[in-house]
Enzyme design. Structure first.
Site, PDB file in Angstrom:
ATOM      1  N   GLN A 187      35.392  32.056  23.140  1.00 58.07           N
ATOM      2  CA  GLN A 187      34.920  33.329  23.063  1.00 58.07           C
ATOM      3  C   GLN A 187      35.847  32.925  21.606  1.00 58.07           C
ATOM      4  O   GLN A 187      35.558  34.470  21.193  1.00 58.07           O
ATOM      5  CB  GLN A 187      36.751  33.702  23.490  1.00 58.07           C
ATOM      6  N   CYS A 335      32.684  35.518  35.561  1.00 58.45           N
ATOM      7  CA  CYS A 335      32.452  34.485  36.651  1.00 58.45           C
ATOM      8  C   CYS A 335      33.332  34.864  37.641  1.00 58.45           C
ATOM      9  O   CYS A 335      32.754  34.641  39.389  1.00 58.45           O
ATOM     10  CB  CYS A 335      32.608  33.380  36.306  1.00 58.45           C
TER      11      CYS A 335
END
Ligand SMILES: Cc1ncc(COP(=O)(O)O)c(C=O)c1O
Length: 408
Positions: A187, A335
């Site tokens: 990220q 996810c």
């Protein structure tokens, strides 16, 4: 679906739209330059050169000493799996203690759990503070003689907490010079930029599709001298550590996306921070009983990330209503979208599970504007109001345990 107005994408932490320049740069490797880089003829050698150049470009961008310290993978998940499995497998004589944190991505957490089940690792999970940030002293305290690997993420994908990896690595290496330090920088690589020497890490994971590059290309940086055993066996690609014919197109696109991210970093940062700060300030004013989750201070938070929890509603229901209104967002990690479990990250921060069910995540990118924030602030409050009105749970006093989270 709303009135034909363009849809608004607020889920850049899940994936970013590939930059058109990246797509253009990849196309020749599908159409004309598709040869196997391991073959001997001239076209194959040209493909090999593209991969070598991409490796050198990426190595230079993250401050690696040698291009060979970059191992190309299919993405962040594979790089995370390789880091954990590969270091533990290569370090068996030294021990099997692995330290990681409770808020890691599942690519780390599930691998650690599986390694423990296979009796290949003994795992210590360090906790986090209310903002989802790891205390370097807690990591240091967990390090033992037989600790072979510490894996702590650079920035959290759900609530944006940024860890002080340099301080963690410094403390770990000082206490046990044989312990390797890995960070999942999936990220942060685009937003914060990463330099492996400044961070002091031995291994670092990053991936193309979070920085306007293609899906299917990621990398694990492995400092020279780090013990690492390959996990995908077969051909001799990637120094024999990761077998499989290389995807020249994806690797070339990944390298270009990394270069563009570096060039645009300041501009992207200013843009995403401005949108982030505005939404973080406005949301609690527009919606009662809403808690911003993760750090408030810009320096401790992933740029572009706004996460919150809305009391007395399910985050997933809000997402469906936002989708109908033309806004794409997430409740946390992409996810886990679709699962009814509250986010493991919020639970690790100490937030009561019932409150954590109302979690939302908005992540800004290059294409967003102030008008997107206006639109979100226009459509979200009535959605929340409508859902609270329908809630089987009476929306009255928040339970005592929720109060310290709900500041408004
Ligand atoms: C922190 C973090 N690590 C790993 C991954 C997995 O990366 P990839 O999708 O490239 O496999 C993600 C993706 O969301 C992530 O946010």
């Amino acid at each position: 679906m709303s009135s034909g107005a363009p849809r608004i994408y607020l889920d850049h932490a899940a994936t970013t739209p590939p930059d058109p320049a990246v797509v253009d740069a990849m196309l020749p490797y599908f159409r004309e330059r598709w040869h196997n880089p391991s073959s001997i003829y001239v076209e194959a050698q040209a493909a090999r050169q593209v991969i070598d150049e991409a490796r050198a470009t990426i190595a230079a961008l993250i401050g690696a000493a040698e291009p060979d310290e970059i191992l190309f993978t299919s993405g962040g998940s594979e790089a995370d799996n390789l880091a954990l499995r590969g270091v533990l497998a290569a370090s068996r004589r030294r021990g099997k203690h692995l330290i990681t944190s409770a808020v890691e991505h599942h690519a780390i957490l599930d691998t650690a759990e599986e390694l423990e089940r296979e009796e290949l690792a003994e795992v210590t999970l360090v906790g986090v503070d209310r903002d989802g940030v790891v205390d370097p002293a807690a990591v240091e305290a967990a390090v033992r003689e037989d600790t072979v690997l510490v894996s702590i993420m650079h920035a959290n994908n759900e609530i944006g907490g940024v860890n002080d990896i340099a301080e963690i690595a410094r403390r770990v290496h000082a206490k046990n010079p044989h312990t390797m330090v890995h960070t999942d920088a999936v990220q942060s690589a685009a937003h914060l930029g990463v330099n492996v020497d400044r961070l002091g890490v031995d291994l670092l994971t990053f991936t193309g599709h979070k920085l306007y590059g293609p899906r299917g290309a990621g990398a694990l940086y492995v400092r020279n001298g780090t013990p690492l055993q390959g996990q995908i066996l077969g051909g001799q690609q990637e120094r024999g550590i990761r077998a499989g014919t290389e995807d020249t197109a994806a690797i070339a696109g990944f390298a270009l996306a990394m270069s563009m991210a570096a060039e645009r970093r300041e501009a992207d940062l200013d843009h995403e921070r401005a949108l982030q700060e505005r939404l973080m300030a406005e949301l609690p004013k527009h919606i009662p009983m809403l808690a911003i989750t993760g750090p408030r201070e810009a320096s401790k938070r992933l740029p572009g990330n706004v996460s919150c929890t809305v009391a007395f509603v399910e985050g997933e229901s809000i997402l469906l209503a936002l989708d109908l209104a033309g806004i794409a967002a997430s409740s946390g990690s992409a996810c886990t979208t679709g699962s009814v479990e509250p986010s493991h990250v919020l639970v690790a921060t100490g937030m009561p599970a019932e409150l954590a069910r109302g979690s939302l995540r908005f992540t800004f990118g290059r294409g967003n504007t102030d008008a997107d924030v206006d639109r979100l602030l226009e459509v979200l409050p009535p959605i929340v109001q409508r859902m609270r009105a329908l809630s089987p749970v009476p929306v009255s006093e928040a339970p005592e345990a929720w109060k310290s989270w709900l500041s408004n």
